[in-house]
Scaffold this motif. Structure first.
Motif, PDB file in Angstrom:
ATOM      1  N   ALA A  98      -6.566   1.812  13.581  1.00 32.41           N
ATOM      2  CA  ALA A  98      -7.980   1.674  13.954  1.00 32.41           C
ATOM      3  C   ALA A  98      -8.686   3.024  13.928  1.00 32.41           C
ATOM      4  O   ALA A  98      -9.835   3.124  13.506  1.00 32.41           O
ATOM      5  CB  ALA A  98      -8.084   1.029  15.334  1.00 32.41           C
ATOM      6  N   GLY A  99      -7.985   4.074  14.353  1.00 37.48           N
ATOM      7  CA  GLY A  99      -8.579   5.406  14.360  1.00 37.48           C
ATOM      8  C   GLY A  99      -8.954   5.837  12.948  1.00 37.48           C
ATOM      9  O   GLY A  99     -10.047   6.335  12.701  1.00 37.48           O
ATOM     10  N   GLU A 100      -8.046   5.622  12.011  1.00 39.72           N
ATOM     11  CA  GLU A 100      -8.327   5.989  10.612  1.00 39.72           C
ATOM     12  C   GLU A 100      -9.470   5.131  10.071  1.00 39.72           C
ATOM     13  O   GLU A 100     -10.304   5.606   9.306  1.00 39.72           O
ATOM     14  CB  GLU A 100      -7.086   5.771   9.735  1.00 39.72           C
ATOM     15  N   GLU A 101      -9.474   3.885  10.470  1.00 43.20           N
ATOM     16  CA  GLU A 101     -10.495   2.988   9.942  1.00 43.20           C
ATOM     17  C   GLU A 101     -11.869   3.383  10.475  1.00 43.20           C
ATOM     18  O   GLU A 101     -12.841   3.453   9.726  1.00 43.20           O
ATOM     19  CB  GLU A 101     -10.157   1.546  10.341  1.00 43.20           C
ATOM     20  N   GLU A 102     -11.930   3.686  11.778  1.00 46.39           N
ATOM     21  CA  GLU A 102     -13.228   4.045  12.367  1.00 46.39           C
ATOM     22  C   GLU A 102     -13.715   5.400  11.874  1.00 46.39           C
ATOM     23  O   GLU A 102     -14.921   5.642  11.828  1.00 46.39           O
ATOM     24  CB  GLU A 102     -13.146   4.016  13.902  1.00 46.39           C
ATOM     25  N   SER A 103     -12.805   6.279  11.500  1.00 45.98           N
ATOM     26  CA  SER A 103     -13.287   7.560  10.960  1.00 45.98           C
ATOM     27  C   SER A 103     -13.386   7.505   9.430  1.00 45.98           C
ATOM     28  O   SER A 103     -13.556   8.531   8.778  1.00 45.98           O
ATOM     29  CB  SER A 103     -12.415   8.721  11.430  1.00 45.98           C
ATOM     30  N   HIS A 104     -13.274   6.309   8.873  1.00 42.98           N
ATOM     31  CA  HIS A 104     -13.513   6.053   7.435  1.00 42.98           C
ATOM     32  C   HIS A 104     -12.558   6.776   6.505  1.00 42.98           C
ATOM     33  O   HIS A 104     -12.912   7.099   5.376  1.00 42.98           O
ATOM     34  CB  HIS A 104     -14.960   6.417   7.056  1.00 42.98           C
ATOM     35  N   THR A 105     -11.339   7.047   6.973  1.00 43.38           N
ATOM     36  CA  THR A 105     -10.383   7.700   6.084  1.00 43.38           C
ATOM     37  C   THR A 105      -9.361   6.712   5.511  1.00 43.38           C
ATOM     38  O   THR A 105      -8.587   7.055   4.632  1.00 43.38           O
ATOM     39  CB  THR A 105      -9.614   8.818   6.818  1.00 43.38           C
ATOM     40  N   LEU A 106      -9.381   5.484   6.024  1.00 48.85           N
ATOM     41  CA  LEU A 106      -8.352   4.513   5.637  1.00 48.85           C
ATOM     42  C   LEU A 106      -8.499   4.057   4.185  1.00 48.85           C
ATOM     43  O   LEU A 106      -7.504   3.913   3.469  1.00 48.85           O
ATOM     44  CB  LEU A 106      -8.384   3.306   6.589  1.00 48.85           C
ATOM     45  N   ASP A 107      -9.748   3.847   3.744  1.00 50.38           N
ATOM     46  CA  ASP A 107      -9.990   3.446   2.350  1.00 50.38           C
ATOM     47  C   ASP A 107      -9.319   4.403   1.378  1.00 50.38           C
ATOM     48  O   ASP A 107      -8.596   4.000   0.476  1.00 50.38           O
ATOM     49  CB  ASP A 107     -11.503   3.482   2.047  1.00 50.38           C
ATOM     50  N   GLN A 108      -9.610   5.687   1.590  1.00 50.41           N
ATOM     51  CA  GLN A 108      -9.134   6.675   0.639  1.00 50.41           C
ATOM     52  C   GLN A 108      -7.614   6.779   0.686  1.00 50.41           C
ATOM     53  O   GLN A 108      -6.976   6.950  -0.338  1.00 50.41           O
ATOM     54  CB  GLN A 108      -9.789   8.022   0.947  1.00 50.41           C
ATOM     55  N   LEU A 109      -7.039   6.637   1.874  1.00 54.17           N
ATOM     56  CA  LEU A 109      -5.583   6.648   1.983  1.00 54.17           C
ATOM     57  C   LEU A 109      -4.992   5.484   1.204  1.00 54.17           C
ATOM     58  O   LEU A 109      -4.039   5.627   0.441  1.00 54.17           O
ATOM     59  CB  LEU A 109      -5.166   6.567   3.462  1.00 54.17           C
ATOM     60  N   LEU A 110      -5.602   4.306   1.374  1.00 58.35           N
ATOM     61  CA  LEU A 110      -5.060   3.108   0.730  1.00 58.35           C
ATOM     62  C   LEU A 110      -5.491   2.972  -0.728  1.00 58.35           C
ATOM     63  O   LEU A 110      -5.125   2.010  -1.395  1.00 58.35           O
ATOM     64  CB  LEU A 110      -5.451   1.858   1.522  1.00 58.35           C
ATOM     65  N   ALA A 111      -6.274   3.929  -1.225  1.00 53.05           N
ATOM     66  CA  ALA A 111      -6.546   3.937  -2.666  1.00 53.05           C
ATOM     67  C   ALA A 111      -5.315   4.475  -3.395  1.00 53.05           C
ATOM     68  O   ALA A 111      -5.190   4.333  -4.603  1.00 53.05           O
ATOM     69  CB  ALA A 111      -7.766   4.794  -2.977  1.00 53.05           C
ATOM     70  N   ASN A 112      -4.408   5.084  -2.642  1.00 53.47           N
ATOM     71  CA  ASN A 112      -3.151   5.541  -3.226  1.00 53.47           C
ATOM     72  C   ASN A 112      -2.177   4.363  -3.304  1.00 53.47           C
ATOM     73  O   ASN A 112      -2.326   3.381  -2.587  1.00 53.47           O
ATOM     74  CB  ASN A 112      -2.564   6.660  -2.358  1.00 53.47           C
ATOM     75  N   PRO A 113      -1.187   4.471  -4.199  1.00 54.95           N
ATOM     76  CA  PRO A 113      -0.272   3.346  -4.372  1.00 54.95           C
ATOM     77  C   PRO A 113       0.725   3.222  -3.224  1.00 54.95           C
ATOM     78  O   PRO A 113       1.885   3.601  -3.341  1.00 54.95           O
ATOM     79  CB  PRO A 113       0.443   3.657  -5.694  1.00 54.95           C
TER      80      PRO A 113
END
Lengths: 265, 303
Positions: A98-113
């Protein structure tokens, strides 16, 4: 430390882990250094004896309070230990997804394979390693304090007590992680996990002093953590495995929900 | 050859809210495809479905022949992604971030270093200390550094200054020469015009049209102003093929023409013509032509 999500998570948390580990060691030292004062205070056990059962449930059991293990049971494994471990674990659990998601870093992390499940499990693993550090800190604090204060501490009982405390922390942390992974909401994750802790603690204390309600204590996680007074009596396998089961269930729900939902932008 | 991206009746609702509706797209390998539309039209929704950040309500999407749901990790191995506003770990330096992502991809930083040099990016600074433009450069570098087969770029040049935009366009052309496919979303129409082979126009979640840039130009809306020797009346031109928004003041006619101006010229030739002015159609005008189709009349002056 940037090789994978697991190490990166530990890297992010290194200061927090360091401070909480020092805090745990300090708690162990403080309590053990304080113990001889209680042991040698004449009449302290008698004083406790006169208190109502409810007060004894909060301060410590009169029969064992003046023994080293009884004292530690009351001072470390009833309130302070769970609080330190719980706060650390809940903050780490909230931050994980949730922390990564709320700080909007989760998308970019999960753009990796890398799969969502893998991210979640690596973060859960990092949380458990963090708590392991706290446990080691506490153990070192307790042992060195007892050596300095010059009394014998039952090492096996102490280690078992810390293992049980560790498992309680893991349970809180993974509940926070699961709520965060399921909803993407950090505040909700922390709130629910903290409620499980605080309500669990109050219920356990309250239900234990009302004889009629004693059988209902199984609804609190604290019951499974230390109803057996682990440092004195050892681990109750059923209780311990119940905590393991709750933690495992939290991870299973987290994976199941996290894999199926939309990520917030 | 399998399509780079292919969707079938792709639909996404956020609860009650429409994301995209029945989008059918076929993007060939090796092409530069532009997805054009105003904010909120559904561009980002499409992209987030391709990357499996969100799941379609119905319909399917395949990327490089792989299903967007079940083969997502495999897809992401082959895709580079840049969002419009590149947000990432602020406490890492640009170098640390690129190292982390390269590790997650099992690659190295060779190309990243070249790109950073090319875009004049200082990798030793912390992401949180970078200006928006510099942060966007880090985003560009991480998207291109693993040499992905397909690049999905959501509003890629937001925050880049014009010089860097040009450098970016050059980079895109080089990548295409290498056989890469690019999917670029934009509301900056002039940008799409420069780098894209084909353009899809999306509006309120629906794909209005997909056409070659050249075909779009044919549908372009031209503004024409004709000065006559004597007075004319609007009725002389209102019925002429392709002519719209006719207005006449004294001796001067102004109007829009969709497509060929041939019929208008023929009609004008019945009078004595002193002067003709016409504005070169840009994609803005094309865009408005498609929009004004369903929006009724009078909206085409907005640009």
């Amino acid at each position: 430390m940037l090789r994978n999500v697991f190490l990166k998570t530990l890297r992010d948390a290194k200061k927090s882990i360091l401070y909480y580990t020092i805090g745990s060691a300090a708690l162990g030292l403080y309590v053990t250094l304080f113990y001889p004062t209680i042991r040698d205070a004449t009449g302290f056990a008698d004083f406790l004896e006169q208190l109502p059962e409810a007060m004894q449930a909060i301060i410590g059991d009169a029969e064992t309070y003046t023994t080293a293990e009884g004292f530690l049971n009351a001072e470390v494994f009833t309130f302070m230990g769970p609080m330190v471990f719980g706060i650390f674990a809940i903050i780490a659990g909230m931050a994980a997804i949730a922390g990564e998601e709320e700080s909007h870093t989760l998308d970019q992390l999960l753009a990796n394979p890398i799969s969502r499940t893998s991210v979640l499990l690596q973060k859960a693993g990092a949380l458990m390693i963090g708590l392991l550090m706290l446990s080691i800190g506490l153990l070192i604090g307790l042992i060195s304090g007892s050596k300095i204060a010059g009394f014998d501490l039952a090492i096996t009982g102490t280690i078992l007590g810390i293992i049980s405390l560790y498992m309680l922390g893991v349970t809180f942390g993974l509940i926070a992680l699961a709520v965060g992974a399921s909803t993407g909401r950090k505040g909700l994750a922390g709130g629910i996990a903290a409620a499980v802790g605080v309500v669990g603690f109050l219920l356990d204390t309250f239900l234990s002093v009302v004889d009629a309600l004693d059988p209902a204590r199984f609804i609190s996680v604290f019951y499974y953590f230390n109803n057996n007074d682990v440092i004195i009596n050892g681990i109750n396998a059923v209780h311990f495995l119940t905590l393991v089961g709750i933690a495992a269930l939290a991870v299973a729900i987290a994976v199941w929900r996290f894999e199926r939902r939309d990520l917030a932008n | 050859m399998t399509a780079a991206i292919s969707t079938a009746s792709l639909t996404k609702f956020y609860g009650e809210h429409r994301g995209i509706l029945d989008v059918d797209l076929e993007i060939n390998q090796g092409e530069v495809f532009g997805l054009l539309g105003p904010n909120g039209a559904g561009k980002t929704t499409c992209i987030r479905v391709f990357l499996d950040f969100i799941r379609p309500t119905s319909g399917t999407a395949t990327v490089l022949g792989l299903d967007s749901r079940s083969d997502s990790v495999e897809i992401r191995k082959k895709v580079g992604y840049l969002p419009g506003d590149f947000v990432t770990y602020e406490k890492l330096t640009a170098h640390e971030l690129l190292e982390y992502f390269a590790n997650l991809r099992g690659g190295n930083l060779n190309k990243a270093r070249l790109l950073a040099e090319r875009f004049d990016l200082d990798l030793s600074r912390k992401i949180g200390e970078l200006s928006r433009g510099n942060r966007q450069k880090v985003g560009l570098v991480q998207a291109f550094m693993s040499d992905p087969e397909l690049l999905i770029l959501d509003e890629p040049t937001t925050g880049l200054d014009p010089l860097l935009q040009q450098e970016f366009h050059k980079l895109v052309l080089e990548e295409v020469k290498d056989g890469k496919t690019l999917f670029i979303s934009s509301h900056v129409l002039s940008e799409v015009e420069i780098i894209c082979d084909r353009v899809g126009i999306i509006r309120e979640g629906s794909m209005i049209t997909v056409e070659e840039i050249s075909a779009l130009r044919e549908r372009a809306l031209t503004r024409v102003k004709i000065e006559f020797a004597d007075s004319v009346v609007p009725a002389d031109f209102e019925a002429v093929e392709g002519v719209a928004d006719v207005s006449v003041t004294d001796h001067t006619l102004t109007c829009h023409v969709i497509g060929s101006v041939n019929s208008l010229i023929k009609a004008a030739a019945k009078h004595t013509v002193n002067r003709i002015e016409s504005a070169q159609p840009g994609l803005e005008e094309v865009f408005l032509a498609y929009y004004s189709d369903d929006q009724g009349k009078g909206d085409s002056d907005a640009a």
